[in-house]
Design a protein around this motif. Structure first.
Motif, PDB file in Angstrom:
ATOM      1  N   PRO A  65       0.814  -1.227   0.000  1.00  0.00           N
ATOM      2  CA  PRO A  65       0.000   0.000   0.000  1.00  0.00           C
ATOM      3  C   PRO A  65       0.845   1.272   0.000  1.00  0.00           C
ATOM      4  O   PRO A  65       0.576   2.215  -0.751  1.00  0.00           O
ATOM      5  CB  PRO A  65      -0.838  -0.128   1.279  1.00  0.00           C
ATOM      6  N   ALA A  66       1.893   1.285   0.833  1.00  0.00           N
ATOM      7  CA  ALA A  66       2.766   2.464   0.862  1.00  0.00           C
ATOM      8  C   ALA A  66       3.496   2.618  -0.468  1.00  0.00           C
ATOM      9  O   ALA A  66       3.695   3.740  -0.961  1.00  0.00           O
ATOM     10  CB  ALA A  66       3.772   2.338   2.007  1.00  0.00           C
ATOM     11  N   LEU A  67       3.887   1.495  -1.080  1.00  0.00           N
ATOM     12  CA  LEU A  67       4.573   1.561  -2.360  1.00  0.00           C
ATOM     13  C   LEU A  67       3.666   2.161  -3.437  1.00  0.00           C
ATOM     14  O   LEU A  67       4.105   2.978  -4.251  1.00  0.00           O
ATOM     15  CB  LEU A  67       5.030   0.156  -2.773  1.00  0.00           C
ATOM     16  N   ALA A  68       2.391   1.763  -3.432  1.00  0.00           N
ATOM     17  CA  ALA A  68       1.443   2.308  -4.413  1.00  0.00           C
ATOM     18  C   ALA A  68       1.263   3.816  -4.209  1.00  0.00           C
ATOM     19  O   ALA A  68       1.234   4.582  -5.181  1.00  0.00           O
ATOM     20  CB  ALA A  68       0.105   1.587  -4.301  1.00  0.00           C
ATOM     21  N   ARG A  69       1.152   4.238  -2.946  1.00  0.00           N
ATOM     22  CA  ARG A  69       0.994   5.677  -2.684  1.00  0.00           C
ATOM     23  C   ARG A  69       2.220   6.458  -3.137  1.00  0.00           C
ATOM     24  O   ARG A  69       2.103   7.514  -3.760  1.00  0.00           O
ATOM     25  CB  ARG A  69       0.738   5.903  -1.196  1.00  0.00           C
ATOM     26  N   ARG A  70       3.392   5.942  -2.808  1.00  0.00           N
ATOM     27  CA  ARG A  70       4.623   6.641  -3.195  1.00  0.00           C
ATOM     28  C   ARG A  70       4.795   6.669  -4.712  1.00  0.00           C
ATOM     29  O   ARG A  70       5.251   7.663  -5.274  1.00  0.00           O
ATOM     30  CB  ARG A  70       5.845   5.959  -2.555  1.00  0.00           C
ATOM     31  N   GLN A  71       4.423   5.561  -5.385  1.00  0.00           N
ATOM     32  CA  GLN A  71       4.545   5.515  -6.836  1.00  0.00           C
ATOM     33  C   GLN A  71       3.625   6.552  -7.481  1.00  0.00           C
ATOM     34  O   GLN A  71       4.013   7.256  -8.415  1.00  0.00           O
ATOM     35  CB  GLN A  71       4.196   4.120  -7.344  1.00  0.00           C
ATOM     36  N   ARG A  72       2.396   6.650  -6.986  1.00  0.00           N
ATOM     37  CA  ARG A  72       1.460   7.631  -7.537  1.00  0.00           C
ATOM     38  C   ARG A  72       1.951   9.054  -7.279  1.00  0.00           C
ATOM     39  O   ARG A  72       1.888   9.921  -8.172  1.00  0.00           O
ATOM     40  CB  ARG A  72       0.076   7.436  -6.934  1.00  0.00           C
ATOM     41  N   ALA A  73       2.454   9.306  -6.069  1.00  0.00           N
ATOM     42  CA  ALA A  73       2.959  10.644  -5.760  1.00  0.00           C
ATOM     43  C   ALA A  73       4.142  10.996  -6.660  1.00  0.00           C
ATOM     44  O   ALA A  73       4.269  12.135  -7.126  1.00  0.00           O
ATOM     45  CB  ALA A  73       3.373  10.719  -4.289  1.00  0.00           C
ATOM     46  N   PHE A  74       5.001  10.026  -6.932  1.00  0.00           N
ATOM     47  CA  PHE A  74       6.142  10.281  -7.816  1.00  0.00           C
ATOM     48  C   PHE A  74       5.680  10.595  -9.238  1.00  0.00           C
ATOM     49  O   PHE A  74       6.196  11.501  -9.884  1.00  0.00           O
ATOM     50  CB  PHE A  74       7.078   9.070  -7.811  1.00  0.00           C
ATOM     51  N   LEU A  75       4.699   9.826  -9.752  1.00  0.00           N
ATOM     52  CA  LEU A  75       4.195  10.082 -11.101  1.00  0.00           C
ATOM     53  C   LEU A  75       3.580  11.470 -11.208  1.00  0.00           C
ATOM     54  O   LEU A  75       3.803  12.192 -12.187  1.00  0.00           O
ATOM     55  CB  LEU A  75       3.166   9.018 -11.479  1.00  0.00           C
ATOM     56  N   LEU A  76       2.806  11.859 -10.205  1.00  0.00           N
ATOM     57  CA  LEU A  76       2.186  13.186 -10.235  1.00  0.00           C
ATOM     58  C   LEU A  76       3.239  14.287 -10.179  1.00  0.00           C
ATOM     59  O   LEU A  76       3.154  15.291 -10.894  1.00  0.00           O
ATOM     60  CB  LEU A  76       1.204  13.328  -9.073  1.00  0.00           C
ATOM     61  N   ALA A  77       4.240  14.106  -9.316  1.00  0.00           N
ATOM     62  CA  ALA A  77       5.296  15.118  -9.216  1.00  0.00           C
ATOM     63  C   ALA A  77       6.095  15.191 -10.505  1.00  0.00           C
ATOM     64  O   ALA A  77       6.483  16.285 -10.952  1.00  0.00           O
ATOM     65  CB  ALA A  77       6.219  14.785  -8.034  1.00  0.00           C
ATOM     66  N   ASP A  78       6.350  14.043 -11.113  1.00  0.00           N
ATOM     67  CA  ASP A  78       7.105  14.031 -12.370  1.00  0.00           C
ATOM     68  C   ASP A  78       6.321  14.725 -13.482  1.00  0.00           C
ATOM     69  O   ASP A  78       6.889  15.505 -14.266  1.00  0.00           O
ATOM     70  CB  ASP A  78       7.398  12.578 -12.750  1.00  0.00           C
ATOM     71  N   GLU A  79       5.011  14.456 -13.565  1.00  0.00           N
ATOM     72  CA  GLU A  79       4.188  15.112 -14.578  1.00  0.00           C
ATOM     73  C   GLU A  79       4.101  16.615 -14.331  1.00  0.00           C
ATOM     74  O   GLU A  79       4.130  17.422 -15.274  1.00  0.00           O
ATOM     75  CB  GLU A  79       2.790  14.500 -14.596  1.00  0.00           C
ATOM     76  N   SER A  80       3.991  16.999 -13.065  1.00  0.00           N
ATOM     77  CA  SER A  80       3.925  18.429 -12.746  1.00  0.00           C
ATOM     78  C   SER A  80       5.216  19.139 -13.135  1.00  0.00           C
ATOM     79  O   SER A  80       5.189  20.253 -13.686  1.00  0.00           O
ATOM     80  CB  SER A  80       3.645  18.606 -11.251  1.00  0.00           C
ATOM     81  N   LEU A  81       6.346  18.491 -12.883  1.00  0.00           N
ATOM     82  CA  LEU A  81       7.625  19.095 -13.261  1.00  0.00           C
ATOM     83  C   LEU A  81       7.736  19.215 -14.779  1.00  0.00           C
ATOM     84  O   LEU A  81       8.179  20.243 -15.304  1.00  0.00           O
ATOM     85  CB  LEU A  81       8.778  18.257 -12.710  1.00  0.00           C
ATOM     86  N   ALA A  82       7.326  18.163 -15.493  1.00  0.00           N
ATOM     87  CA  ALA A  82       7.388  18.208 -16.954  1.00  0.00           C
ATOM     88  C   ALA A  82       6.499  19.310 -17.508  1.00  0.00           C
ATOM     89  O   ALA A  82       6.885  20.032 -18.446  1.00  0.00           O
ATOM     90  CB  ALA A  82       6.968  16.848 -17.532  1.00  0.00           C
TER      91      ALA A  82
END
Length: 593
Positions: free
Chosen positions: A208-225
């Motif tokens: 569960p924590a891995l899924a949350r962290r993965q989603r947060a990373f994807l959102l942050a990466d898209e926001s940076l792009a």
């Protein structure tokens, strides 16, 4: 996509035969008969076809046979063969293991094919969800969002297949190893299974924590792009307005958030390494450390080596595959599914949709081009199709016939002018008020009944049979195996797909039907029967003609030839239009002056 089921309008125009009235709202008659509406979901997709799952499991038993045999084969090869100077016996045991591996390879191929057969309908469900959501929310102004959702559908399909393959292989391998250890060296089970279960539990607890962290990373990466793209596109304005510091500060924040999300993801990902160490390699250490105890209990050296083979050749790789599969593909599947259902939801009422009071069609100075610098395909077209009329559209290839059908149905918007149905802009009418069948008819994976009743799932059996008979699809239904037959769209001919789509349209209560060469793959007799069925059905009928015989059956004919558009009956056009006369085979050359 499946529209809502509103009550049909009350058509009272003189000489008009209204379409069949929908029954009172109730649960669809096919519920409880093995036919359900397709929904998006992992377990729904997995168990849609239980027979396919059973076949996968049976092949999995054969694929997991080496996991059970490897320890026994190694132990017997050592103790009954090589340790007793009987190399042929030892080689025979190893050869038996090799034969088992060969059979497992064949089984693995069948498993891959079975998983693909389950994953493709799952992809179809997700794609249908995306498209339906796009239509309901009218996302034509945000095609990039739909394109991203389409890409995510492909990622979800691949992740779904990987998860099913990985988890299935893990379960069967663990069962095979457990049975092998119990039959080879029962006392070794206490050295192997407890740390293995501990490692597995540690990994599952981190998911569960891995899924949350993965989603947060994807959102942050898209926001940076997105921030980088905005900055690159506005460099001149940023420099001109002296906004360098503000923009740099925003980018620093975006980079910091992305780096923080990456570090948080890395910390959780490190748990996978610990889980592998505990569940995959600690049992090896315990077996080696417990060798004196095992030898004292009557186990021979070959048995200990066989137990080690179970751990190193089967158990540890299976746990590694599960950690990699669920930790990457499983998390990706969960995140992607959430993003798909959040980005393009299929629920909720259509936006700004209206049920037109009538089914008359009017085009006022409609112009449409496929690009800002392209010549108009339709240029300042005025057209009126009264309610209940039967209009055929003819003309040479590229004259704009399919474009006109798309404008009337609302799937294209005019560049200028208005396309109205019952006084409502065509792109804003309730989808239940019109049906457009293109040349390449759409049939999805599912039963024949699901395909036929897709636009009107509450239709009664008698109404369904009547529509099938009217369009001329009775023989096709029998040929395919009845309403409960499962369809593979790739196995159907183009004509069969067109007949299914025609029945689907005839069964609806939509007062406006648009057939865009929807019978081009049927023979002339079948085409005539289908078009006559729609003419008898009532409502407004617009037919983009594939054969000129379609024009002969219509009340009026629209001839399109670039900027030249002419409306009239067959006899009128033969007399007044050389192009139509040529198309009709009545060409008379002009006299030479």
């Amino acid at each position: 996509m499946r529209p809502p089921r509103p009550e049909p309008p009350d058509h009272t125009s003189p000489g008009h035969t209204p379409p069949p009235q929908a029954p009172a709202r109730r649960a669809p008659w096919w519920r409880g008969r093995g036919v359900e509406r397709r929904e998006v979901g992992f377990w729904r997709a997995l168990w849609r076809e239980p027979g396919q799952v059973v076949r996968i499991m049976l092949w999995s038993v054969l694929e997991a046979a080496p996991a059970f045999l490897v320890g026994h084969a190694v132990a017997r090869a050592i103790e009954d063969g090589f340790a007793r100077a009987e190399p042929l016996v030892g080689m025979a045991w190893l050869a038996a293991l090799g034969v088992t591996w060969t059979a497992a390879a064949v089984a693995a191929r069948q498993v891959v094919l079975g998983v693909a057969a389950v994953a493709e309908p799952f992809r179809d469900d997700l794609l249908a969800h995306v498209v339906e959501g796009a239509l309901r929310r009218d996302t034509r102004g945000d095609s990039a969002a739909v394109a991203r959702a389409g890409l995510q559908v492909e990622l979800a399909r691949d992740a779904f297949a990987a998860v099913v393959t990985t988890v299935r292989g893990f379960v069967f391998t663990v069962v095979g190893v457990a049975l092998g250890l119990l039959t080879l060296a029962p006392q070794a089970v206490v050295l192997v299974l407890p740390p293995f279960v501990a490692g597995l539990g540690l990994f599952l607890a981190s998911l569960p924590a891995l899924a949350r962290r993965q989603r947060a990373f994807l959102l942050a990466d898209e926001s940076l792009a997105e921030a980088m793209t905005d900055m690159a596109g506005g460099l001149r304005d940023i420099e001109a307005c002296g906004l360098q510091e503000g923009v740099a500060g925003r980018l620093r924040r975006e980079v910091g958030e992305q780096a923080g999300a990456a570090r948080a993801l890395a910390r959780v990902t490190a748990v996978r390494t610990a889980a592998l160490a505990v569940g995959g390699w600690l049992p090896v250490v315990l077996l080696l450390a417990g060798a004196p105890w095992l030898l004292g209990g009557g186990a021979g050296p070959g048995v200990i080596v066989g137990a080690l083979a179970y751990v190193t050749q089967s158990l540890a790789p299976a746990l590694g595959g599960l950690v990699e599969g669920l930790g990457v593909s499983g998390v990706r599947l969960a995140v992607t599914l959430r993003r798909i259902t959040t980005a393009v939801p299929a629920a909720g009422p259509p936006r700004d949709r209206a049920r037109p009071p009538t089914a008359d069609v009017r085009l006022d100075a409609v112009t449409f081009a496929y690009g800002p610098h392209s010549a108009p395909v339709v240029d300042r077209l005025d057209l009126t199709v009264p309610e209940g009329d039967h209009l055929a559209v003819v003309g040479p290839s590229g004259a704009g016939k399919s474009t006109l059908a798309a404008l009337i149905s609302g799937t294209l918007r005019p560049g200028s002018g208005q396309a109205l149905v019952g006084g409502v802009p065509a792109d804003r009418i309730d989808p239940a008020a019109r049906v457009l069948i293109p040349q390449e008819a759409y049939v999805f994976r599912g039963t024949l009944l699901e395909n036929l009743a897709y636009l009107r799932p509450a239709a009664s059996p008698a109404e369904l049979d009547a529509a099938v008979a009217a369009v001329g699809a009775t023989d096709l239904v029998a040929e395919l195996g009845g309403y409960g037959a499962t369809l593979d769209p790739a196995a159907l001919s183009a004509g069969q797909r067109q007949l299914i789509a025609l029945v689907r349209a005839h069964l609806t209560t939509a007062p406006l039907i648009i057939l865009d060469e929807a019978t081009c793959h049927l023979d002339p007799a079948a085409e005539a029967r289908a078009e006559e069925a729609f003419a008898r059905r009532g409502g407004t009928l617009v037919v983009v003609a594939h054969r000129l015989t379609s024009a002969l059956r219509a009340r009026r004919i629209l001839l399109m030839d670039g900027a030249q558009v002419t409306v009239g009956t067959h006899d009128e056009l033969v007399r007044t239009s050389p192009l139509y006369a040529d198309l009709a085979g009545h060409w008379h050359p002009e006299p030479v002056s």
